[in-house]
Design an enzyme around this catalytic site. Sequence first.
Site, PDB file in Angstrom:
ATOM      1  N   GLU A 177      81.968  81.193  84.166  1.00  0.00           N
ATOM      2  CA  GLU A 177      81.428  81.368  82.814  1.00  0.00           C
ATOM      3  C   GLU A 177      80.163  80.556  82.562  1.00  0.00           C
ATOM      4  O   GLU A 177      79.938  80.061  81.459  1.00  0.00           O
ATOM      5  CB  GLU A 177      82.494  81.040  81.774  1.00  0.00           C
TER       6      GLU A 177
ATOM      7  N   GLU B 276      89.129  86.616  85.266  1.00  0.00           N
ATOM      8  CA  GLU B 276      89.950  85.929  84.266  1.00  0.00           C
ATOM      9  C   GLU B 276      90.303  86.954  83.192  1.00  0.00           C
ATOM     10  O   GLU B 276      89.422  87.598  82.628  1.00  0.00           O
ATOM     11  CB  GLU B 276      89.216  84.740  83.653  1.00  0.00           C
TER      12      GLU B 276
END
Length: 805
Positions: free
Chosen positions: A432, A535
């Site tokens: 991320e 994820e």
Amino acid sequence: MKNRLITLLLGLFFVLAPVIPAAAQVSFGNADKFNDGWLFTLSDDSLMSSTDYDDARWRRLDLPHDWSVEHHLSPSLASCTGYLPGGVGWYRKHFRIDDDAARHYIYFEGVYNRSEVYLNGHLLGKRPNGYISFMYDLTPYLKEGDNVLAVRVDHSRSADSRWYTGSGIYRDVWMVSAPEVHFAQWGIGWHAVSLTDRRAVIAVDVEVEKHVEATGRMEVRTALFDAEGRCVAQTSGRVTDGKIGLSKQTLTLRVNRPNRWNLDTPYLYTLKTELLSDGKRLDGSETKVGLRTLEFDPDKGFALNGRWMKVKGVCLHHDAGVLGAVVPPEVWERRLLNIKQYLGANAIRLSHNPQAPVVYDLCDRLGLLVMDEASDEWEFPKRKWVKGWNKGEPVFQGSFDFFEEWIERDVTDMVRRDRNHPSVFLWSIGNEVDYPNDPYSHPILDGSTINQPMFGGYKPDAPDAMRIGVIAQRLAACVRAVDTSRPVTGALAGVVMSNQTAYPEAVDVVGYNYTENRYDEDHATYPDRVIYGSETGSGIDAWYAVKNKDFIFGQFIWTGTDYLGEAGAWPSRGLGTGLLDFSSLPKPRGHHRASLWCEHPVTYIGTYPKADYLSPDAWDIWNYEPGQMVRVVCYTNAPQARLLLDGKEVGALKPYDPQSGIIHWDIPYQAGELRAEGCDEAGQVLSSYSIRSSGRPYAIRVSADRTSLSADRATAHLTVEVVDEQGIVVKLADNDIRCTIEGPARLLGLENSNNSDMSDYTARHRRVFQGRLLAYVQTTGQKGDVRIRFTSPLLQGAEVLLRAE
């Protein structure tokens, strides 16, 4: 790696069982644990590195050690840390060298963080990354008699992570002794030239480090032994470069009818490699080995050993609740076994950093795939929440300040250390780092949406998102310089923005975080891209996005277990998204996931007062007011299920509901035994699950996962339950249980898995939650009987006897 079919042949890999010393980790020398007899102070003084500093009043302890978890939780501290503190601490150890080895090294598996290591007042080096293993050469500064090793650990930036990290020397430390000429650190690696059912051709890459000029005839010998100890391949080669420095060479092994490492039968060979001078052994390394192939295809997904399959993965942080960051091997093993057996998972993602070597060893041995990940931040810090999750004003502490100096070495060291594990099938260069407007931005954000917060549209003054692609290219190159047998990946949070950069092209396999809605669109737009859910949430729709699309090879659910930090408003220890709880037992959502993933029959029932919704988080409690209407939900992988109360059918056979994955009945409460039976199409029972009404708390019951264990700091799990007079667990109980121990063992902690319990983690008593808690008991080095007793006011006590051998 942009071919239509990405085929990766993984050859020979070293697997490190918990009992094998660190020589296997570092590939050379003789290694001994260096954990005992340290001194510690939670204070800071530049003179503490000096040999003659007075440390007589410092606390004595053995490593590993996490000082944060020893402190009281406080609402004044950061929620991202689980309301625990950081600080600056020093460790010192006095020692003597009593062998005749020419060289000595100190090897740290992990120190959190910003460590400085001194020997006899000399700075050996600094390593700011708290998750990277590292080693220093002690030889130039050793002396006869007393030596002093001092380690400064600076975790004063306590809110430097989005989750709980721990503080201190929280992994094992090793002293490695070696001759002047030896194998290099992480200097033995392997790759398969070819691998078929008939033969494996394996290249063994060897690096030899020479601190003096080698005058004798040097030779490297390597041999592979099967699981029964039979030699199946061997070869040797001469080291022709005797000059001071590093020399490299490759040897080839040929194995007939090789056994493959896979998830069901993780077959392990043993590789023995020796360095000789004029026929005399100088150095050696012995490691476990696995053989298998990986394939990644943009249309077909992923294949292990030629079998196309779905990766059913979970993300894992490294703490263990009340134990903090110091997690014994037995605790890791139990957790990983439960993830595989209870949940039906076949892979873990190490979030978001390299983890302890024992984790990879266990995954090799147990048959779990591993996504190894380098970092959660790159050149800029992410927002860290200190007053609750996504509430209040964030802070911006982190690892960004040492990114440029260290990231390439950190990524390289991760790959060099872990490259020989058959379980590792993906290298992730980051998580991320492309979060929109945290900090990067791009004009595409105006008018675009993703499944995560964007913190607004395009911000011209924010860092340019195009930088992400440049950094990704650098880090992917670091990985490929060491290992090209596995793909490079990254977990992208803002795919809509990253698609405008070089990031997706820099990696081989592209991970999408919470972005299932772009799977079809991006598969059509980028037909050569291999996509998976790096994820995801635990909802059934996220799984169907994998199950029903051949081109999506898997998902990694957030998370496998509950973890400390990233917490909500006080009282909250963690985020609480785990499929397993803090004690590594399945929560209701874990049972729901098992019904979607497990290949063996599973059934579970939970209850709650009648409502108009279906919950995947229903606890298995059967205590209500007489006649109260209760919704009973069943999670099963059977085609249909029925419900019985004391053997009488109270819920007729109902078919499995694929939309929710839940079968349910609404019935009036009546005390007794409630049982759900998952049945085949003919009505034959495949699996069942029962819950029983309980009376009032009456006694304590305790059971141990082992009654005989090694005296050398082995850890046992003791399950403590509150039961009624009939021996039924009282799920509504919250009694306070106290633990006392007699004999050569100590209590590591009491874990009740209650996310809102903010009491002292080091206390010898704790309230049960759902009628249960878990006690971690560790032997202390001596042999003998260990008597452990649990007591609580108004309850009959219980005890268990262990034997330390």
